[in-house]
Enzyme design. Structure first.
Site, PDB file in Angstrom:
ATOM      1  N   ASP A 195       1.119  -1.184   0.237  1.00 24.66           N
ATOM      2  CA  ASP A 195       0.033   0.069  -0.214  1.00 24.66           C
ATOM      3  C   ASP A 195       0.699   1.282  -0.009  1.00 24.66           C
ATOM      4  OD1 ASP A 195      -2.336   1.750   0.575  1.00 24.66           O
ATOM      5  OD2 ASP A 195      -1.178   2.299   2.135  1.00 24.66           O
ATOM      6  N   ASN A 230      -3.123  -9.842  -4.075  1.00 21.62           N
ATOM      7  CA  ASN A 230      -2.690 -12.232  -4.835  1.00 21.62           C
ATOM      8  C   ASN A 230      -1.487 -12.324  -3.575  1.00 21.62           C
ATOM      9  OD1 ASN A 230      -5.386 -12.497  -6.189  1.00 21.62           O
ATOM     10  ND2 ASN A 230      -4.330 -10.843  -7.647  1.00 21.62           N
ATOM     11  N   LYS A 250       1.181 -15.539  -2.855  1.00 19.91           N
ATOM     12  CA  LYS A 250       1.486 -16.664  -4.052  1.00 19.91           C
ATOM     13  C   LYS A 250       2.032 -17.393  -3.354  1.00 19.91           C
ATOM     14  CE  LYS A 250      -0.378 -14.453  -7.899  1.00 19.91           C
ATOM     15  NZ  LYS A 250      -1.354 -15.332  -8.920  1.00 19.91           N
ATOM     16  N   ARG A 259     -11.253  10.510 -12.494  1.00 20.00           N
ATOM     17  CA  ARG A 259     -10.469  10.690 -11.384  1.00 20.00           C
ATOM     18  C   ARG A 259      -9.987   9.888 -10.891  1.00 20.00           C
ATOM     19  NH1 ARG A 259     -13.714   9.577  -6.882  1.00 20.00           N
ATOM     20  NH2 ARG A 259     -16.726   8.884  -7.669  1.00 20.00           N
ATOM     21  N   LYS A 260     -10.317   8.590 -11.603  1.00 16.68           N
ATOM     22  CA  LYS A 260      -9.755   7.459 -11.127  1.00 16.68           C
ATOM     23  C   LYS A 260      -8.225   7.410 -11.467  1.00 16.68           C
ATOM     24  CE  LYS A 260     -14.119   4.972 -10.066  1.00 16.68           C
ATOM     25  NZ  LYS A 260     -14.700   3.625 -10.147  1.00 16.68           N
TER      26      LYS A 260
END
Lengths: 252, 252
Positions: free
Chosen positions: A161, A183, A185, A206-207
């Protein structure tokens, strides 16, 4: 959540430094060195090698520092400083949330730098402006244990993050994370080093879509990847006077 | 990642206790009280109220303890103990990963219990067997700061993951997290209390789908939700001799 914003102050100062300006400290780390000739406070950069760094981490760090010599990559310093105006702006922006009490706030520490040297998150970040990429060299200390002998997934999620946040702020500016999709692994042995590589994939209104993968030092093992996290940019979306205060405060 | 497994030992012992057996300590927390009459070591339960708990957290804890009186809910204790056999089993299971060195392992601490009291993760968990639900009452301490005055998203992801893991192990048994997908709605003020409610949604073959939401104490604010994380059950999937060793070790 807004945790990605946590990396913002450091990143902004790092980018400022990369563009030729002096890096601005972002948080008071306690002991700070003083240059008496200029009375300018020099804050400790936590992203530089320390005795807890393994051989792998030092080697990777040196490799990336070498890449910085031609200007293609920039080392993003990680210094700290608490700016009251910025704290106030966050409180102002989130009008509906109860702010933390002042006495509790005085004890606050940034999560990824809250452990003693070598115990928790040891990392350094590098940014490539042309490729819109950010790389985080990460060594998870013994206090980040999940299953016996392995890194806790929450600790990895924290660093993923943070890296995605730094990548976004470096490329696009202010933002707020809306989604994080990871994910898993292969587990990461405790105290080993991994490379978290993130990149800007696309921008839709805006993304912002960024992705990353987590690999072992020899690149043979894919430990994890995070695909299509949606990061909502605060600027220029819903720009109001309060946003402008926030923006001004963060860029101080 | 396998971080969810970290909660397993505590949960298994908790469930054992809930079924009438004595809870088995799962990790050596350092100082432990001794009952000299039986020479049985009593490990500290970190999920009981301590001076750092806010009024909100104490109140919620008392409410859930009251719900436990009729047997519909069970309090899941959080004690610790390092079992060498379990460590060995994890190493054995992940044959392709380089295990951590023994001297580093001796310093290891479980991530969510690695801070001093009140600084980091303060939480208590409760399980409802009939409803297949697990509730975590969580207070994020001052060392988990993300944006100024607010909880780091990585810290929230850690607690979401831990709660989902406990929910899965409580309902289904051994597992490994394959995916974690979190939507962030509203930031959480530092040192405030939130309720993380998780539930088992469905089981498809070897996949378990659990979900959760994170709400404020007054339930008015939805801080976050995690939808459809896929958790792969190790048992009975690909059951081998090594899995049996792991299973045996974890249930000690």
């Amino acid at each position: 959540m807004l945790r990605s914003c946590a990396a913002r102050p450091r990143t902004l100062s790092a980018l400022r430094a990369a563009r030729g300006g002096a890096p601005r400290p972002a948080r008071d780390p306690g002991p700070a060195r003083r240059s008496f000739s200029t009375e300018k406070v020099i804050h400790k950069d936590h992203s530089l090698p320390n005795p807890s760094w393994s051989k792998d981490l030092r080697l990777l760090f040196d490799q990336f520092m070498k890449k910085c010599e031609d200007g293609s990559w920039k080392h993003l310093p990680s210094s700290e400083c608490k700016v009251p105006q910025r704290i106030h702006s966050f409180k102002t922006y989130f009008l509906d949330s109860k702010p933390v009490k002042e006495d509790q706030l005085s004890q606050a520490r940034p999560f990824t730098r809250s452990y003693e040297v070598g115990q928790g998150f040891e990392y350094a970040m590098f940014y490539n402006e042309d490729e819109k990429r950010t790389v985080c060299l990460f060594q998870g200390g013994p206090y980040l244990e999940g299953p016996p002998g392995f890194l806790h997934g929450g600790a990895l999620a924290t660093m993923i993050d943070t890296t995605l946040g730094v990548c976004t702020i470096s490329c696009m500016g202010l933002f707020m994370t809306a989604n994080l999709n990871i994910n898993f692994k292969s587990p990461i042995p405790l105290c080993s080093v991994v490379v978290i590589s993130s990149q800007l994939d696309k921008v839709e209104g805006r993304k912002v879509f960024v992705s990353c993968n987590v690999r072992s030092v020899d690149e043979k093992t894919l430990h994890s990847d995070a695909t299509d996290p949606v990061l909502v940019i605060l600027y220029p979306y819903r720009m109001t006077f309060l946003h402008l205060i926030l923006l001004f405060s963060l860029q101080r």
